[in-house]
Structures are given as structure tokens and as C-alpha cells.
Write a protein that holds these residues in place. Structure first.
Motif, short mmCIF file in Angstrom:
data_model
loop_
_atom_site.label_atom_id
_atom_site.label_comp_id
_atom_site.label_asym_id
_atom_site.label_seq_id
_atom_site.Cartn_x
_atom_site.Cartn_y
_atom_site.Cartn_z
N ARG A 84 0.83 -1.20 0.00
CA ARG A 84 0.00 0.00 0.00
C ARG A 84 0.87 1.25 0.00
O ARG A 84 1.92 1.30 0.63
CB ARG A 84 -0.90 0.04 1.25
N TYR A 85 0.38 2.27 -0.71
CA TYR A 85 1.00 3.59 -0.69
C TYR A 85 -0.05 4.60 -0.24
O TYR A 85 -1.10 4.73 -0.87
CB TYR A 85 1.50 3.98 -2.09
N ASP A 86 0.22 5.29 0.84
CA ASP A 86 -0.64 6.36 1.33
C ASP A 86 0.16 7.66 1.24
O ASP A 86 1.22 7.78 1.87
CB ASP A 86 -1.07 6.11 2.77
N PHE A 144 -3.16 2.33 -3.82
CA PHE A 144 -2.62 3.69 -3.78
C PHE A 144 -3.71 4.64 -3.29
O PHE A 144 -4.86 4.55 -3.72
CB PHE A 144 -2.16 4.10 -5.18
N ALA A 145 -3.36 5.55 -2.39
CA ALA A 145 -4.34 6.51 -1.89
C ALA A 145 -3.68 7.86 -1.63
O ALA A 145 -2.50 7.95 -1.29
CB ALA A 145 -4.98 5.99 -0.60
N LEU A 146 -4.46 8.91 -1.85
CA LEU A 146 -4.04 10.29 -1.63
C LEU A 146 -4.98 10.93 -0.61
O LEU A 146 -6.20 10.77 -0.70
CB LEU A 146 -4.10 11.10 -2.93
N SER A 178 -7.18 4.00 -5.38
CA SER A 178 -7.40 3.03 -6.45
C SER A 178 -6.49 1.84 -6.25
O SER A 178 -5.54 1.90 -5.45
CB SER A 178 -7.13 3.66 -7.82
N LYS A 179 -6.77 0.77 -6.95
CA LYS A 179 -5.87 -0.39 -7.02
C LYS A 179 -5.29 -0.48 -8.42
O LYS A 179 -5.93 -0.10 -9.40
CB LYS A 179 -6.62 -1.68 -6.68
#
Length: 615
Positions: free
Chosen positions: A32-34, A162-164, A192-193
Motif C-alpha cells: 500500500r502507498y498512502d 494507492f491513496a491520496l 485506487s488499485k
């Protein structure tokens, strides 16, 4: 970093989901990327990377290059990399209880010791405009994900999330698969994935306040988002619609489920220019809406040529070092051929504009002494030298864009002539897409382009590819253009020359980027890297070529420059050069076959298509 919690996006591309199932082990958790955009005026992206299922040790790294064929070392933007233990994942049993630790092992990689779920945090600074960079400021964020996100080399093929978050309340978000999640109080996030890290790296994101609209009548959908000014929406919409409809008709089925134009126009471009192609989108920066069609036609055609029709030498991507290819003359240059074809065939350009554009490309190519020895293939190989100002000098290089565009037109005419205008380069592109693009099979650089042209037209093109693609023989303009009822006219003109090149911002000093050998500028000991402060006692001109037209060879140019910490005065006597200009024109007395070929080239048709339509 301001903390925030993320939930999985409920929406993502069906194709991406299928790819994720195919490539991800069913029992393995997702990386995961935050990313926090808190305090955008600080230009810092705060990244949290969560890596599950670590056993003893894992290496993470940041790409050394992306978007441009240049090693740019994105690690130089990164601050304060830290690691901590994450929550225990059900079903995971660590061999030992190890407090995670991190060590940098080279300029782009870190080794982490630990087990289970590890959480890596760092900040990365970006405030560079343009489609080949990343930017975060008070107005917007534009993200090329590979420039801010690390990856695990051995797990690049796994699905990622991925999330912002933490963006200003009035900002919107747009990018492939990105969706606004449900809001809890005032907290907002987009997520999104993606099938894998490479898919995420190829999905640029725009955050901010922008105009957004859909091109009418297109299925699958095509969306346009514009951050900036100096454009007319109706004109942008009409021209993009013409471009997309023509290229989709040319190549057949749309290879995307939803396409997005991310446009930075006018002040938002901040002096940057150009376009960058992506699998389901493009990012473009131009000074005005008037400049958009030429870039857009090129970038949209990249949907097929480069993004699907891919040279084997560039795939899979190696983010750690240069990847050398001989195919950029085709991947970029022939894409430029179709950029100009599209503008003329869709009615945005007249045929005279097409001829003028091709004439300018020929003039540019033939003015470079390097054209005598650097082939289209070698120019492709040397793309990694483009960041050096000396290499850009006409004595050292030619552009694979320019030479490739010209080669594309010449090959088109030869195919039409050989087949009595029954086949064309259009058929080669469609065949390349069928043989390589649709099945996802990379092609073998120039070899498969040649073999496909021979398959379409019959007979051999070995001499053409040996002499003009792999070799640097003079291009046979007159002989080939005559086959299409065209001739290349030549004129010469003398004018004053500086003996050096300089570039700079709209106001202020100019930076000397190169000094031509054996010129008065070289004799006066002007050097690359000198900063020109004064030009004949005044401000340096913004349009040097316009200034030169008003002066004669032999005149003295008085420069005040800064070199290191010293301010110097240098006098340069203007030299003289003779420039040759080329002009492509129609031959009024051309024969029937030549006229048929010329009309086929202009309208994108063949006699075979005409006969088929008549029946």
C-alpha cells in the motif's frame, strides 16, 4: 506527516482487476502507498509505504529514471527514510522478533531488516512543472508516481493499493482509476488499485481546481481536464474530438476503457512544454490552446505506437539504469509522421501546412552536420545523451523524432508505389498492432518494422533499412517524392550568426548552452555555462533569432557575463552562415499513378479501399 486512515477504493478497472488476479499470489497481502498532500506550499509529498509478508529482509528502491530518457536519480528528492513495525497480519508467523532497521546501500536503494508488516515513511520534494516532472504547490499537484514511490524489486508484479489524502477541501482529483472515497466528516481521500507497480507508475494524477469535460460521441469515454488559462474550451473540444476520432478510425478498436487528457495550458505550464504518453492518458503542457493539436495528435497515437506496439529493448522497464534501443526513430519519429498526418487528414491543417511541416523537418535535419554520420538507429541509441547541452549541438546529433518522421513519409510513398497504391504505411501500423500490440508481444526493433513492411507490400525493403535507417546515407528525397507527384525545392540565404547558443527564462540572464568551435565566440573564450547579464549594455533579447535578423556579420556584440564568482566583459564579432531551406511542392504535370499516391497520402486512403467502398 499528518496521519490519516485509508479504505480500499470500491471502483477500479475490470481489466486491472483481472490482471491483479493473474499476477498476485492469492494469500499475499497488498503493498500500500498512502500519500499526504498536507501543506502543499512546502512542496513535500509525505509517503507511507506498507509492505506486508516480509521475512527477515527486504530491499526497496526508487527509480533512477522515468518519462525522459535521462538518469535523473529521483532519490535526490527524498528526505528522512524511516521504518517501523506494522500491525501483525493474521496467519503470518515471523521466525524471530526483530526490531526493524533500515540502511541505505546505494544512491537509489535501502535494505530493511525485519519481519511481518513493515511501514516505511519518507518525504519527497517536488516543484517542477511539465509532463516529465512532478509538482506540488498551492495551486495543484501533478504526480508522475514513479518519481515519488519506492518499490520492492522482487514484488513489482504484485497488485498495489494507492491513496491520496490531506489535500485542500476544494481540490478535485483525476487519474486512471482514481476515485473519491466516501467522506467521513471533512476528511477526503482518493484511491485506487493497480495490477502492479508498473501500472501505477504509468498513471499520472492531477489534483487541484481544474476544468473537466467529456468529449461528446466517443465510446469508450474520453475526458479532458485543464489546469490553466489561454485556451478556448470549444476549440480544444472540437480539435481533440477530430484527432481522436480520426486515429481511432485509422487503428480500429480503442485499446482503453477510459482515456484522459491532462492539460496544463498557459500560465499553468510555467514555461514547460511537450507531452508524455501513458497507457490510458497523456499529460501535456503548452503555452496556449493554439499549440495543443500538434502535441495531442502525437500523444494520442502513442496509445498504439509505444504503449501497445512496444520495442523489446524497452520492456520490461528497468528503472535502475539506461535501456538502449534502436527503435525510437519508429516509436517516436513515425508517431510524429502520424501526428502530422492526423492534423491534415482530420481537417485541422490544410495540405499546405502538411507540406510546410515536412519541409521544416527536412530543413532542420539537413542543416545538422551530424546527419552525415549519425543514423536514425544511432540517434535512438544515443537518446540518453540528450541531457548534455554539447550533444544537442548540430555537429554531434540529429533528432530521431525529425529523421524518423521523414523516414515514415518516405516509406509510406514507397509502399504505395510498390503496391499501385493498394497498401500504405497505415496498413503497416495496423499489422504491427495486430501482430505485436494486441497479443502484447514486443517487437524486435527495426527488424520487425522492416519485416512487417515487407509482409504488407511484398518484396524486400532491406536496402532502405540498411542505407537510411541503420545507415546514414543521404536520403533520396527527389527520387521518392517524385513517386507521389512532389518535388523538393531548395533555396539559400546568408545571415549573421552568434557562434553560440543561449537559453533562459522569459526575463533575466541567458545561459550559454554551447559554443561552436572555430568561431569568433570560441576565440573570445566564451564558455558553456557562462551567464549573460548584459547584451550591448542592455537586457539580453528573448528572441535571439529576431535580434540577429536586424544585424550584420562583422558587427561587435558586447557581452557582460558571470563566470563562477567573477563578472567579465567579452566582445564577440558576429559571424556569417549560409542556411539552406527546403520547400515541398506539388508537381503539376505528375502522372496518374503519382497523383493517386499523393491523394492517398493526403487523405489516408488507398485504391484498394476505394475499390472496396465502391463495391
Amino acid at each position: 506527516m499528518i496521519g490519516f486512515h485509508f479504505r480500499y477504493a470500491r471502483f477500479f478497472c475490470f481489466l486491472t482487476l483481472l490482471a491483479g488476479f493473474a499476477c498476485c499470489p492469492s494469500l499475499q497481502a497488498t503493498i500500500r502507498y498512502d500519500v499526504s498532500l498536507a501543506h502543499p506550499e512546502q512542496h513535500l509529498f509525505h509517503v507511507t509505504m506498507t509492505i506486508p509478508d516480509v521475512a527477515d529482509e527486504v530491499t526497496i528502491q526508487i527509480p533512477a529514471w522515468n518519462a525522459l530518457y535521462q538518469i535523473r536519480d529521483f532519490s535526490s528528492h527524498i528526505q528522512q527514510v524511516e521504518v517501523r513495525q506494522g500491525p501483525t497480519q493474521p496467519g503470518f508467523h515471523a521466525a524471530t522478533d526483530v526490531v526493524p532497521s533500515i540502511e541505505k546501500i546505494d544512491k537509489q536503494a535501502w535494505r530493511i531488516t525485519g519481519n511481518g508488516t513493515l511501514v516505511v515513511r519518507y518525504a519527497t520534494y517536488w516543484d517542477e512543472p511539465g509532463p516529465f516532472a512532478t509538482q506540488l504547490n498551492r495551486e495543484h499537484a501533478f504526480i508522475n508516481p514513479a518519481m515519488i514511490l519506492m518499490y520492492v524489486p522482487q514484488r513489482r508484479s504484485e497488485q498495489v493499493h494507492f491513496a491520496l489524502g490531506d489535500m485542500p477541501q476544494d481540490w478535485m482529483g483525476e487519474g486512471p482509476g482514481i476515485q473519491l472515497d466516501e467522506q467521513m466528516s471533512r476528511a477526503r481521500q482518493f484511491s485506487s488499485k493497480f495490477a502492479d507497480y508498473d501500472a501505477l507508475a504509468d498513471a499520472p494524477i492531477e489534483m487541484g481546481k481544474f476544468e473537466e469535460f467529456q468529449l461528446p460521441g466517443n465510446s469508450p469515454e474520453i475526458w479532458v481536464i485543464i489546469h490553466g488559462d489561454n485556451y478556448k474550451k470549444k476549440q480544444v473540444e472540437a480539435e481533440l474530438k477530430r484527432i481522436c476520432e480520426y486515429e481511432l478510425k485509422l487503428m480500429g478498436k480503442a485499446p482503453y476503457w477510459r482515456y484522459t487528457f491532462v492539460l496544463h495550458i498557459g500560465k499553468a505550464a510555467a514555461g514547460a512544454g511537450g507531452g508524455m504518453e501513458h497507457a490510458d492518458s497523456t499529460a501535456i503542457s503548452v503555452p496556449s490552446g493554439e499549440s495543443l493539436p500538434g502535441v495531442a495528435a502525437h500523444e494520442f497515437f502513442h496509445l498504439w505506437n509505444v504503449k501497445r506496439i512496444r520495442p523489446i529493448t524497452l520492456y520490461p522497464v528497468d528503472y535502475t539504469k539506461e535501456q538502449y534501443t534502436r527503435a525510437l526513430w519508429f516509436a517516436e519519429g513515425v508517431t510524429s509522421t502520424y501526428g502530422s498526418y492526423t492534423l491534415e487528414r482530420s481537417g485541422i491543417w490544410s495540405k499546405q501546412q502538411l507540406y510546410h511541416d515536412l519541409s521544416e523537418q527536412i530543413t532542420e535535419l539537413e542543416a545538422r552536420p551530424a546527419n552525415r554520420w549519425q543514423s536514425a538507429e544511432q540517434s535512438s541509441l544515443d537518446a540518453w545523451l540528450e541531457k548534455y547541452p554539447l550533444y544537442e549541438n548540430s555537429e554531434f546529433s540529429v533528432s530521431y523524432y525529425t529523421k524518423g518522421q521523414i523516414l515514415g513519409v518516405l516509406l509510406d510513398i514507397l509502399i504505395r508505389d510498390r503496391t499501385d497504391n493498394q497498401k500504405s504505411l497505415d496498413d503497416v501500423m495496423r499489422q504491427m498492432n495486430e501482430d505485436f500490440g494486441v497479443p502484447g508481444k514486443p517487437y524486435r526493433d527495426s527488424l520487425d518494422v522492416q519485416l512487417t513492411a515487407e509482409k504488407v507490400a511484398g518484396g524486400s525493403f532491406e536496402d532502405f533499412f540498411r542505407h537510411y535507417v541503420a545507415g546514414a546515407n543521404p536520403l533520396p528525397y527527389q527520387a521518392i517524392f517524385a513517386l507521389a507527384g512532389l518535388e523538393l525545392r531548395q533555396t539559400s540565404r546568408q545571415h549573421a550568426a552568434l557562434g553560440f547558443t543561449a537559453e533562459g527564462a522569459p526575463k533575466g540572464p541567458l545561459l550559454v548552452s554551447s559554443v561552436d568551435p572555430n568561431t569568433a565566440a570560441a576565440e573570445a573564450e566564451l564558455q558553456t555555462g557562462d551567464l549573460i547579464l548584459k547584451w550591448n549594455g542592455g537586457e539580453p533579447p528573448r528572441r535571439v533569432n529576431d535580434w540577429l535578423r536586424q544585424h550584420k556579420s562583422g558587427e561587435l556584440l558586447h557581452l557582460t557575463i558571470r563566470r563562477d564568482d567573477a563578472e567579465l566583459k567579452i566582445d564577440v564579432r558576429l559571424g556569417q552562415i549560409t542556411e539552406t531551406f527546403y520547400d515541398l511542392a506539388e508537381v503539376s504535370h505528375a502522372g496518374d499513378k503519382a497523383r493517386h499516391i499523393r491523394e492517398g497520402l493526403l487523405h489516408g486512403v488507398t485504391d484498394a479501399a476505394t475499390i472496396h467502398a465502391a463495391n
